[in-house]
Scaffold this active site. Sequence first.
Site, PDB file in Angstrom:
ATOM      1  CB  ALA A 111       1.534   1.283  -3.452  1.00  0.00           C
ATOM      2  CG  ASP A 112       4.618   5.048  -2.173  1.00  0.00           C
ATOM      3  OD1 ASP A 112       3.416   5.350  -2.238  1.00  0.00           O
ATOM      4  OD2 ASP A 112       5.189   4.767  -1.116  1.00  0.00           O
TER       5      ASP A 112
ATOM      6  CE  LYS B  18      -3.777  -2.017   2.545  1.00  0.00           C
ATOM      7  NZ  LYS B  18      -4.442  -2.033   3.824  1.00  0.00           N
ATOM      8  CG  HIS B  19      -0.121   4.793  -1.998  1.00  0.00           C
ATOM      9  ND1 HIS B  19       0.820   4.899  -2.994  1.00  0.00           N
ATOM     10  CD2 HIS B  19      -1.306   4.641  -2.629  1.00  0.00           C
ATOM     11  CE1 HIS B  19       0.237   4.830  -4.167  1.00  0.00           C
ATOM     12  NE2 HIS B  19      -1.062   4.668  -3.977  1.00  0.00           N
ATOM     13  CD  GLN B  20       6.352   4.512   3.837  1.00  0.00           C
ATOM     14  OE1 GLN B  20       5.712   4.255   4.844  1.00  0.00           O
ATOM     15  NE2 GLN B  20       7.387   3.802   3.442  1.00  0.00           N
TER      16      GLN B  20
END
Length: 610
Positions: A255-256, A245-247
Site C-alpha cells: 500500500a505504501d 494495508k499501510h505500514q
Amino acid sequence: MGCLTCTYALSILTALSLILLGTCTSGQHTDTVFKRASHLKMDEAFLLIHNELKSEKFEVFWLSDQCFQCAYQPLVHVRKENVSTVVDARHPLTLQINETSTNRVLCSIHYTFREFGNYSVWVKASPADHNNISCDIIIDYNPVYSYLPIIVAFLVYLGIFCVFYLVSCIFRLDSVRNWLCKKMNPVETDRLINSELGSPSRADLYQEFHSATSNRLRSLDTFRGLALIIMVFVNYGGGGYWFFKHQSWNGLTLADLVFPWFVFIMGTSIYLSLNSMLRKGNTRWKLFGKVVWRSIQLFLIGLFVINENYCHGPLSWSDLRIMGVLQRLSVTYLVVSVLELLFAKPTPDALPQNCFPLQDLVLFWPQWVIILTLEAAWLCLTYLLPVPGCPAGYLGPGGIGDFGKFPNCTGGAAGYIDRMVLGKGHIYQHPSSNVIYKTTMPYDPEGILGTINSVVIAFLGLQAGKILVFYRNQHKQVVGRFFAWSILLGVVSAVLTKCSKNEGFIPVNKNLWSVSYVTTLSSFAFFLLLLIYFLVDVKKLWSGAPFYYPGMNSILVYVGHEVFEDYFPFKWKMQDIYSHGEHLAQNLLATSIWVLIAYILYRKKIFWKI
Ligand SMILES: *[C@@H]1O[C@H](CO)[C@@H](O)[C@H](O)[C@H]1NC(C)=O
Ligand SMILES: *[C@@H]1O[C@H](CO)[C@@H](O)[C@H](O)[C@H]1NC(C)=O
Ligand SMILES: *[C@@H]1O[C@H](CO)[C@@H](O)[C@H](O)[C@H]1NC(C)=O
Ligand SMILES: *[C@@H]1O[C@H](CO)[C@@H](O)[C@H](O)[C@H]1NC(C)=O
Ligand SMILES: *[C@@H]1O[C@H](CO)[C@@H](O)[C@H](O)[C@H]1NC(C)=O
C-alpha cells in the site's frame, strides 16, 4: 506457438485448481480451512494460559516484533486458575510472564501465532527445583492457512488471463476473422468497396483513432494505471491482510508504494504535456492559467467530494479535513508545473549527437537549485524545529513507541506543524500508527511538510519526462538513463536507511514522506517505468492492458472508487466479516469492476479531463 504454450498452461492450471479445491473440501480439512472459534476476529488467535504453579500469581505482557522500541503491553493477569485470552496473529510476538509479587521475569517466549489457532501455554515449575519455571506452548487446535485466498485469487486471475489470451489467439487466426466478419457484418465488404466513393470504412476509422493516440507513450498510462489499480485495491481494504494495508510506521508494504508512483508519473506527464503545448505556441501565461484552474478543481474535489472525515457523519467546518490525496496532488501539480513553466526551454526536435551527455540535467540547473533548497527546508524543519514536549528531530510514532516516553509526539515536527497550522480537527484522525503503536494523536499522512517531498518526487518524475523528450526514439539512451537514475537513487536510499527498516539515519516512512522514502520509491519507479517502457513502447510485447485503460481515466476511477465505495457491487453484506477470503474476493471484484468500467469508457472514448 504461444497459443500452444498457453493451452498447456491452462490445463496445468485447471488441474492445480481442482487439486486445491479437492484438498480444501475433503473431510477433516474443511474445518482447518473454513472454521474458526466464533469469538475470534480477523488475525487473532486464541490462547489459554494454564497456571500450574503452586501459589504464584503472574502477569502476562506482550510485545509485537513489528513494534519498534515499544513498551510491553499488559495482556492478562493470571491468578490461581486458567485464563483465556486473544493474541495478535499478524506478526511474531514476545510474551513476558512476570511474577506479580516480586516482578521477576518467570519466562519469556517468542512465538508466531497463526490466525484462528487454539494455543495453550503451560507455566510449570520443575518438581526438583521450584525456581526453575518452564513455559511451553502447545497447539490445541490448528490455525488456518490465511494465505490460501491469495493463492486461489492468483490462480483465478492467471486462468482469466490465459482464457483471454487463448481467445485473442483464436481471433487472430485469419480464417476465423474472415468468417466472423462475414457473419456479423455482411455490409462491411460492401462498405470497403464503397469507401472509394467517400464513405469511410470501419478500418479507416479504426486507424484514425489509433494513429491519433499512437504518439502518446502507452507506458506512462500503463504505469499510472498500475499504480491506480493497486491504490483502489488497497483503499478497498486489501483483503484485510496487513501487508496490503499501510505500514504502521517505518517500512514499506504494497500500500505504501503506489501514491508516490502516482505522483512520479504525474511529474512525467507534466513535462510531456507542457513541453508539447509550449511547442504548439501557447504562451506561458495561458498555460499558467490552465495549471492554476486544474489545481483548484483537484483541490476542491478532494476537499468536498471525497473528504475522509465524512466517515464521522456529515461534515462541519470544525472537522473538515483540509489536506488529502487529491489536495496533495493538486499542490504538487501546481508547484512542479510552475517550476517547469518558469524555466522551460524549448527543446529541438532531435538533438545533435555530439551534445554533451548530461544536458537534460545541466540545462535545468535553476530548477535543481530550487528543489535542493526545498529539500534542505524539509530537513531543517524536520530536525531543528522545536516541538514543545518532544525532542527536536523526533521521527517516531509516539504512542507506546520509544518505550512510551513521547506519547503525544506522533510525527514530530510534521505532526506539530499540521496541528498548529491546520488545527487538530482539520487533519486525518486515524493514522496507521494507531494499530500497532496505539497512538491517540491525530496525524495527517498527507500533511504540509510531506508535501515538500511529494514535490521532490514529482520533480524526479519530471526528470524522467525530460529524458523521454530529449532522447525521443533513442531507446538505448532512455533505458540507460532510467537505469542509472534507479541505481543512483537506490544507493542514496541504502546509505540513508543503512539498509534497515528502523535503524537508519532517516528510515523509510510513508507517514512522514521522509527523504529515504522518496529516494527509494523513485528508484523503484525509474526501474518499473524502464521495464514497462521497454515492453510496451520499445518492443511492443505488451499492450499495457488492462492497466492502460484506468491509466487513461485516472481522475474518474479515483474519484469514482471513493464515491461509490459503499455501493452494491463494490461492497456487499458479508457472511463472515472476519474472513480474509471473503474480504479479498470483495476487494478484488470491486477493483476488477473499476478496470472494466475504465475499459468500457475507453472504448466509448469517454475521458474525464479537468
Ligand atoms: C478453542 O478453544 C475455545 C475454548 O476452549 C473453544 O471455545 C473453541 O471452540 C476452540 N476453537 C476451536 C476451533 O476448537
Ligand atoms: C486448567 O486446565 C487444566 C487442563 O486443561 C484442567 O485440568 C484444570 O481443571 C483447569 N483448571 C481450572 C481451574 O479450570
Ligand atoms: C518484568 O520484570 C522485569 C524484572 O524485574 C522488569 O525489568 C520488567 O520491566 C517487567 N516487565 C514489565 C512489563 O513490567
Ligand atoms: C529446569 O528443568 C528442566 C526440566 O524440567 C531441565 O531440563 C533444566 O535443565 C532445568 N534447568 C535448570 C537451570 O535447572
Ligand atoms: C497527551 O495528551 C493527552 C490528551 O490530550 C493528555 O491527557 C496526556 O497527559 C498527554 N501526555 C503527555 C505525556 O503530555
